[in-house]
Write a protein that holds these residues in place. Structure first.
Motif, mmCIF file in Angstrom:
data_model
loop_
_atom_site.group_PDB
_atom_site.id
_atom_site.type_symbol
_atom_site.label_atom_id
_atom_site.label_comp_id
_atom_site.label_asym_id
_atom_site.label_seq_id
_atom_site.Cartn_x
_atom_site.Cartn_y
_atom_site.Cartn_z
ATOM 1 N N ALA A 117 -50.871 50.456 -105.352
ATOM 2 C CA ALA A 117 -51.592 49.681 -106.127
ATOM 3 C C ALA A 117 -52.357 49.067 -104.277
ATOM 4 O O ALA A 117 -51.624 48.394 -103.229
ATOM 5 C CB ALA A 117 -50.935 48.319 -106.395
ATOM 6 N N PRO A 118 -53.669 49.528 -104.512
ATOM 7 C CA PRO A 118 -54.371 49.582 -102.825
ATOM 8 C C PRO A 118 -54.358 48.049 -102.330
ATOM 9 O O PRO A 118 -53.954 47.979 -101.221
ATOM 10 C CB PRO A 118 -55.810 49.657 -102.826
ATOM 11 N N ALA A 135 -54.189 59.311 -95.512
ATOM 12 C CA ALA A 135 -54.876 57.983 -95.911
ATOM 13 C C ALA A 135 -55.430 57.378 -96.818
ATOM 14 O O ALA A 135 -55.788 58.522 -97.666
ATOM 15 C CB ALA A 135 -55.599 57.137 -94.674
ATOM 16 N N LEU A 136 -55.883 56.090 -97.769
ATOM 17 C CA LEU A 136 -56.420 55.683 -98.347
ATOM 18 C C LEU A 136 -57.482 54.765 -97.836
ATOM 19 O O LEU A 136 -57.061 54.267 -97.542
ATOM 20 C CB LEU A 136 -55.494 55.066 -99.363
ATOM 21 N N HIS A 137 -58.149 54.859 -98.218
ATOM 22 C CA HIS A 137 -60.147 54.405 -96.970
ATOM 23 C C HIS A 137 -60.730 54.079 -99.038
ATOM 24 O O HIS A 137 -60.980 54.307 -99.278
ATOM 25 C CB HIS A 137 -60.976 55.074 -97.025
ATOM 26 N N ASP A 138 -61.117 52.673 -99.077
ATOM 27 C CA ASP A 138 -61.780 51.554 -100.397
ATOM 28 C C ASP A 138 -62.735 52.531 -100.640
ATOM 29 O O ASP A 138 -62.725 53.365 -101.328
ATOM 30 C CB ASP A 138 -61.702 50.800 -100.000
ATOM 31 N N ALA A 184 -60.560 48.899 -105.373
ATOM 32 C CA ALA A 184 -59.952 47.977 -106.548
ATOM 33 C C ALA A 184 -60.129 47.227 -106.930
ATOM 34 O O ALA A 184 -60.640 47.177 -107.887
ATOM 35 C CB ALA A 184 -57.996 47.859 -106.054
ATOM 36 N N ALA A 185 -61.761 46.041 -106.130
ATOM 37 C CA ALA A 185 -62.816 45.233 -106.450
ATOM 38 C C ALA A 185 -63.650 45.581 -107.597
ATOM 39 O O ALA A 185 -63.888 44.907 -108.613
ATOM 40 C CB ALA A 185 -62.893 44.893 -105.261
ATOM 41 N N TRP A 186 -63.743 47.365 -107.565
ATOM 42 C CA TRP A 186 -64.389 47.576 -107.867
ATOM 43 C C TRP A 186 -63.819 48.014 -109.744
ATOM 44 O O TRP A 186 -64.519 47.398 -110.390
ATOM 45 C CB TRP A 186 -64.845 48.831 -107.953
ATOM 46 N N ALA A 187 -63.246 48.697 -109.571
ATOM 47 C CA ALA A 187 -62.470 48.984 -110.527
ATOM 48 C C ALA A 187 -61.515 47.371 -111.003
ATOM 49 O O ALA A 187 -62.027 47.576 -113.234
ATOM 50 C CB ALA A 187 -61.062 49.433 -110.643
ATOM 51 N N ARG A 188 -61.282 46.614 -110.816
ATOM 52 C CA ARG A 188 -61.419 45.180 -111.577
ATOM 53 C C ARG A 188 -62.549 44.860 -112.405
ATOM 54 O O ARG A 188 -62.185 44.439 -113.789
ATOM 55 C CB ARG A 188 -60.794 44.437 -110.515
ATOM 56 N N SER A 189 -63.608 44.838 -111.589
ATOM 57 C CA SER A 189 -65.226 44.021 -112.458
ATOM 58 C C SER A 189 -65.091 45.054 -113.527
ATOM 59 O O SER A 189 -65.508 44.355 -114.339
ATOM 60 C CB SER A 189 -65.383 44.821 -111.297
#
Length: 258
Positions: free
Chosen positions: A43-44, A62-65, A78-83
């Protein structure tokens, strides 16, 4: 693991999946291959970095948003996926990502999966597809009203995005998802008359400890770079078999489709 999958991920846990990935092309020119690849499930918004993994910083893994969610190279994670989930009518969920991470700064993931979880229930998936031409398109997979997705369910989407230069942009995708705190399996079947493709990935999930990540780096060195080399190698094999090359079309207007 006694806690639900959502609770584990919300608690900052990151899971490692050494997956077996298979591709089998159907039709006049048949071609198949399989290889191992390392996926991370996290969960980012909650993930806890460790010795060999960083979030938005350089590390072995690494994970880069910016690599995910939204326009390729300038994503918002994650903000995009949530939207996208909220726009479809789904809120109050754990947003998780299953993806191939960066390896020593290099990134490419043919497909990543944004998951909407509630407890151990999988309510929706965004299949985030990247081609080797710098383009991206995503497919939203869910039931009307968002009942849980079960392993026997088949979710469909019209193919609108150019992935392989040896296949037309037409037909239908059939998605199947099986997910638990200890394993995951995903199958994608493209149906186009007598032509098509079947792709699968499956593996066991375990906590992504530094030791497990180190073993993965030694067993499959190169990470995402190794994957893209395998993609080009199999493209060459297909060309030598006589597969016809399709020029790159314009990407679809919409960012997400069903």
């Amino acid at each position: 693991m006694s806690a639900s999958l959502a609770a584990l991920l919300d608690g900052g846990e990151m899971l490692h999946m050494p997956a077996r990935v298979t591709h089998a092309r159907r039709g006049g020119i048949r071609h198949a291959f399989a290889y191992g690849v390392d996926y991370l499930l996290l969960a980012p918004e909650r993930v806890t970095p460790c010795a060999l993994f960083s979030h938005n910083r350089f590390n072995i893994f690494a994970l880069h948003d910016r690599d995910h969610g939204g326009p390729r190279g300038s994503g918002t994670g994650a903000a995009w996926a949530r939207s996208i989930f909220a726009r479809a009518g789904l809120t109050d969920v754990t947003v998780a990502l299953m993806t191939q991470p960066r390896f020593l700064g290099y990134w490419f993931s043919p497909v990543s999966f944004w998951l909407a979880l509630r407890g151990d229930d999988l309510l929706a998936v965004i299949a985030e597809v990247n081609n080797t031409f710098g383009q991206r398109h995503s497919y939203l997979c869910c039931h009307p009203g968002f009942p849980p997705i079960t392993p026997s369910d088949v979710l469909t989407a019209t193919k609108v995005f150019h992935v392989s230069p040896f296949q037309d942009v037409r037909g239908t995708y059939h998605f199947r998802f099986s997910l638990s705190p200890v394993s995951a399996a995903i199958a994608i079947r493209q149906v186009d008359g007598s032509e098509g493709l079947v792709a699968t990935m499956r593996g066991d999930l375990s906590r992504a400890t530094p030791l497990r990540l180190l073993r993965a780096a030694l067993k499959r060195p190169g990470g995402a770079l190794r994957v893209i080399v395998l993609i080009y190698w199999n493209a060459l094999r297909l060309k030598l078999k006589g597969a016809g090359y399709r020029p790159l079309p314009s990407p679809p207007d919409q960012e997400v489709s069903r």
